[in-house]
Enzyme design. Structure first.
Site, short mmCIF file in Angstrom:
data_model
loop_
_atom_site.label_atom_id
_atom_site.label_comp_id
_atom_site.label_asym_id
_atom_site.label_seq_id
_atom_site.Cartn_x
_atom_site.Cartn_y
_atom_site.Cartn_z
N ASP A 108 -4.04 108.58 97.09
CA ASP A 108 -4.53 107.66 98.13
C ASP A 108 -5.24 108.38 99.27
OD1 ASP A 108 -3.57 105.39 96.84
OD2 ASP A 108 -1.65 105.46 97.87
N GLU A 109 -4.64 109.50 99.71
CA GLU A 109 -5.14 110.18 100.91
C GLU A 109 -6.47 110.90 100.68
OE1 GLU A 109 -2.08 113.00 99.01
OE2 GLU A 109 -2.35 110.84 99.30
N GLN A 130 -8.93 109.54 98.42
CA GLN A 130 -9.92 108.64 97.86
C GLN A 130 -11.08 108.33 98.80
OE1 GLN A 130 -8.31 105.08 96.11
NE2 GLN A 130 -6.87 106.19 94.80
N HIS A 161 -4.16 101.35 92.47
CA HIS A 161 -3.33 100.98 93.63
C HIS A 161 -4.29 100.49 94.70
CE1 HIS A 161 -0.26 100.86 96.64
NE2 HIS A 161 -0.52 102.03 97.18
N GLY A 167 2.14 107.52 84.58
CA GLY A 167 1.14 107.74 83.56
C GLY A 167 1.67 108.24 82.23
N ASP A 190 4.27 97.20 96.83
CA ASP A 190 4.45 98.53 96.27
C ASP A 190 4.97 99.50 97.34
OD1 ASP A 190 3.88 100.32 93.84
OD2 ASP A 190 2.83 101.38 95.43
N GLU A 232 29.51 111.94 91.35
CA GLU A 232 29.82 110.56 91.71
C GLU A 232 28.64 109.82 92.36
OE1 GLU A 232 32.30 108.95 90.68
OE2 GLU A 232 33.34 110.68 89.85
N SER A 236 33.63 98.70 84.77
CA SER A 236 35.01 98.23 84.82
C SER A 236 35.17 97.08 85.81
CB SER A 236 35.94 99.38 85.24
OG SER A 236 35.72 99.71 86.61
#
Length: 334
Positions: A84-85, A87, A109, A135, A192, A228, A253
């Site tokens: 994105d940064e 484009q 996106h 992808g 998103d 855990e 359980s």
């Protein structure tokens, strides 16, 4: 309103017949779109920077990478799979000077279109196909004969055929085998970002770290704490993936189910919901987008500091050691 879902029967691959498709960037999404579309009989070229690992990978996959500018001059459908940064800068320097009416720009996106970082000229169709998976999954499912569900959106429809092109693209990467859901650039982008920040990435990592720290502060061995609150998370997520919340509760359980129903709302409570609404508001009004774009302009000081701090968090240090014990795990350390 119910969402419209398209399948292969609704797509017409012939709308891309004789057309030249460029995949801009050969990263996670790029390599999958390029190979799947090529395997679907479409004419595909890849734009990548010489000397990069992605350029080398594209060559290994029998592509002959070209520049983004050359792609803009010669291709009919330009598919942006760059981060994105990056484009907007690549668009302004490499694509915009060469665009002409009749071309289509596709995105995986909606960030840069929705937040106004890329403003295609008149006469250009703007569409999106957003696979709901990384992808490597888009590629592996396609090779198996299946597909990953996708979203399709149309922002500009100068030709009157933008949706048909989007569906042909989505079908060509395997999305039509699973279902292609119609949406908008706004809805895809905002949901998103929200999902990433409050659940999938931000929410889960914060929950894991805080739970681990709480157990350690109480004196429990770090190895037990890791199993855990981190290791067993995959078992639960797999149950969600297969059958939702109800199937997870059916599978664990009775004790675990009772703890889920009675204690879960004490952790994710009204204060958490209020913070979620605040985060959503920051996404909707563009505050997060402005913050992220500015962060990149100044060299990512906050990003780098926070990443470095978490890289050696105790849960990560313990995890690196324990994962080496579990030979069935395809360990990925960075």
């Amino acid at each position: 309103m119910p969402v419209t879902i398209y399948y292969d029967k609704d797509a017409d691959p012939s709308v891309l017949k004789g057309k030249k498709i460029a995949i801009l960037g050969y990263g996670s999404q790029g390599h999958a779109h390029a190979q799947n579309l090529r395997d679907s009989g479409m004419t595909v070229v890849v734009a990548e920077l010489p000397g990069t690992d992605n350029h080398k990978l594209a060559v290994e996959h029998n592509f002959k990478p070209i520049s983004a500018a050359e792609a803009a001059k010669t291709c009919d459908l330009l598919i942006m799979t760059l981060p994105d940064e990056l484009q907007a800068r690549i668009y302004r320097s490499e694509l915009q000077p060469h665009l002409k009416p009749g071309q289509t720009i596709g995105f995986t996106h909606g960030f840069n279109i929705h937040f106004g970082q890329i403003l295609p000229p008149e006469g250009i169709d703007v569409i999106m196909i957003a696979p709901k998976g990384p992808g490597h999954l888009v590629r592996s499912e396609f090779v198996k004969g299946g597909g990953v569900p996708c979203l399709v959106a149309v922002e500009k429809n100068a030709s009157g055929k933008a949706l048909q092109v989007g569906l042909a693209w989505g079908s060509g990467i395997g999305g039509g085998r699973a279902g292609i859901l119609e949406t908008t650039f706004r809805d895809e982008t905002e949901t998103d970002l929200f999902g990433e920040q409050v659940v999938l990435c931000g929410g889960v990592t914060a929950l894991i770290k805080t739970a681990f720290e709480t157990l350690q502060e109480a004196g429990y061995p770090p190895e037990i704490c890791y199993f855990e609150v981190m290791h067993e998370l995959k078992l639960i997520v797999d149950l969600f993936y297969q059958g939702g919340i109800n199937y997870m509760r059916y599978s664990v359980s009775n004790t675990a189910e009772y703890g889920d129903l009675t204690r879960g709302p004490r952790i994710i409570n009204e204060q958490t919901r209020a913070e979620m609404r605040k985060i959503l508001g920051e996404i909707q009004d563009g505050q997060f987008a402005r913050e992220w774009l500015l962060e990149n302009q100044v060299g990512r000081p906050t990003f780098n500091a926070l990443y470095k701090k978490d890289y050696n968090h105790p849960v990560e240090e313990v995890g690196r050691r324990l994962r080496r014990m579990m030979k069935w795990i395809d360990v990925k350390e960075v």
